[in-house]
Design a protein around this motif. Structure first.
Motif, PDB file in Angstrom:
ATOM      1  N   LEU A   1      20.781  -1.977  26.347  1.00 61.71           N
ATOM      2  CA  LEU A   1      21.556  -2.107  27.578  1.00 61.71           C
ATOM      3  C   LEU A   1      22.622  -3.166  27.334  1.00 61.71           C
ATOM      4  O   LEU A   1      22.297  -4.349  27.197  1.00 61.71           O
TER       5      LEU A   1
ATOM      6  N   TRP B   1      13.878   5.113  35.970  1.00 59.25           N
ATOM      7  CA  TRP B   1      14.446   4.311  34.895  1.00 59.25           C
ATOM      8  C   TRP B   1      15.918   3.973  35.134  1.00 59.25           C
ATOM      9  O   TRP B   1      16.354   2.852  34.853  1.00 59.25           O
ATOM     10  N   ASP B   2      16.688   4.937  35.641  1.00 59.56           N
ATOM     11  CA  ASP B   2      18.120   4.647  35.799  1.00 59.56           C
ATOM     12  C   ASP B   2      18.357   3.517  36.794  1.00 59.56           C
ATOM     13  O   ASP B   2      19.286   2.715  36.629  1.00 59.56           O
ATOM     14  N   GLU B   3      17.513   3.406  37.817  1.00 62.22           N
ATOM     15  CA  GLU B   3      17.653   2.312  38.778  1.00 62.22           C
ATOM     16  C   GLU B   3      17.264   0.983  38.141  1.00 62.22           C
ATOM     17  O   GLU B   3      17.967  -0.025  38.304  1.00 62.22           O
TER      18      GLU B   3
ATOM     19  N   GLU C   1      17.136   0.211  34.915  1.00 60.22           N
ATOM     20  CA  GLU C   1      18.070  -0.141  33.858  1.00 60.22           C
ATOM     21  C   GLU C   1      19.436  -0.547  34.432  1.00 60.22           C
ATOM     22  O   GLU C   1      20.087  -1.461  33.898  1.00 60.22           O
ATOM     23  N   GLY C   2      19.849   0.100  35.500  1.00 58.70           N
ATOM     24  CA  GLY C   2      21.093  -0.309  36.145  1.00 58.70           C
ATOM     25  C   GLY C   2      21.021  -1.723  36.665  1.00 58.70           C
ATOM     26  O   GLY C   2      21.980  -2.510  36.548  1.00 58.70           O
TER      27      GLY C   2
ATOM     28  N   ARG D   1      21.200  -4.242  33.745  1.00 56.83           N
ATOM     29  CA  ARG D   1      22.547  -4.438  33.210  1.00 56.83           C
ATOM     30  C   ARG D   1      23.327  -5.522  33.951  1.00 56.83           C
ATOM     31  O   ARG D   1      24.277  -6.087  33.423  1.00 56.83           O
TER      32      ARG D   1
END
Length: 206
Positions: free
Chosen positions: A158, A193-195, A197-198, A201
């Motif tokens: 990331l 995961w996208d939430e 990992e977002g 970041r």
């Protein structure tokens, strides 16, 4: 003729009982008053019920059909600022996180080896929980405890940093962990995961 003679010979006029002295009239009057009181009592009860019903209808009207918000927000900024001032290692926190994310926890705990643990938590716009725990602790159970005994998966990059994914047994908790210069950082959440990992970041050191 003398007055005594006239009184003696004058016919006696029968005395008519007054209505109040007539048992039937008294009973009828009492019954009428009872019926009147009964009508007043019934009327008062009906009016009271109408008032109560009106209040209940107002309280349950559509404009009051709002579910209480269970999220208790906190101000994380003072805890983050205090930790950054107190500790000589990089304390991470999200930068420019949208206002739709709400901070729900911000505190500093102490690990079993006496090292500080900075605990931060947010609720996402999708009402999922995302937390960040960071500490210089050397306790080997730190990552397993935070990830709820998560099983190590693969690595993900990331930005410029590599994080290791963990998933617990019932797959209700997904986590990212990394150790840098002796400091362990764990991001864990209930969302996809996208939430998670977002969110990760956005982390920056102060």
């Amino acid at each position: 003729m003398s007055e005594q003679s006239e009184a003696a010979t004058a016919p006696e006029v029968p005395v008519r009982p007054e209505p109040a002295d007539d048992p039937a009239a008294v009973a009828a009057d009492r019954e009428a008053r009872q019926k009147k009181r009964l009508r007043q009592t019934v009327r008062d009860m009906v009016l009271s019920m109408l008032v109560v019903t009106g209040v209940v209808v107002f309280l349950v009207a559509p404009w009051n059909w709002r579910t209480p918000d269970p999220v208790k927000e906190v101000d994380a900024a003072p805890v983050i600022a205090g930790a950054r001032e107190a500790f000589d290692w990089p304390v991470l926190a999200p930068l420019d996180l949208p206002a739709t994310w709400r901070a729900t926890s911000a505190r500093v705990e102490t690990a079993d080896d006496g090292q500080p643990v900075v605990v931060l938590g947010w609720v996402s716009p999708a009402t999922e929980y995302v937390g960040l725990q960071q500490s210089p602790t050397k306790i080997t159970d730190f990552v397993p405890d935070v990830t709820l005994k998560g099983v190590q998966q693969d690595d993900v990059v990331l930005g410029t940093l590599t994080w290791t994914r963990y998933v617990n047994a019932d797959e209700t908790r997904r986590s990212l962990a990394r150790t840098d210069a002796g400091i362990t950082y764990v991001v864990t959440g209930t969302g996809p995961w996208d939430e998670i990992e977002g969110f990760t970041r956005t982390l920056r050191a102060g």
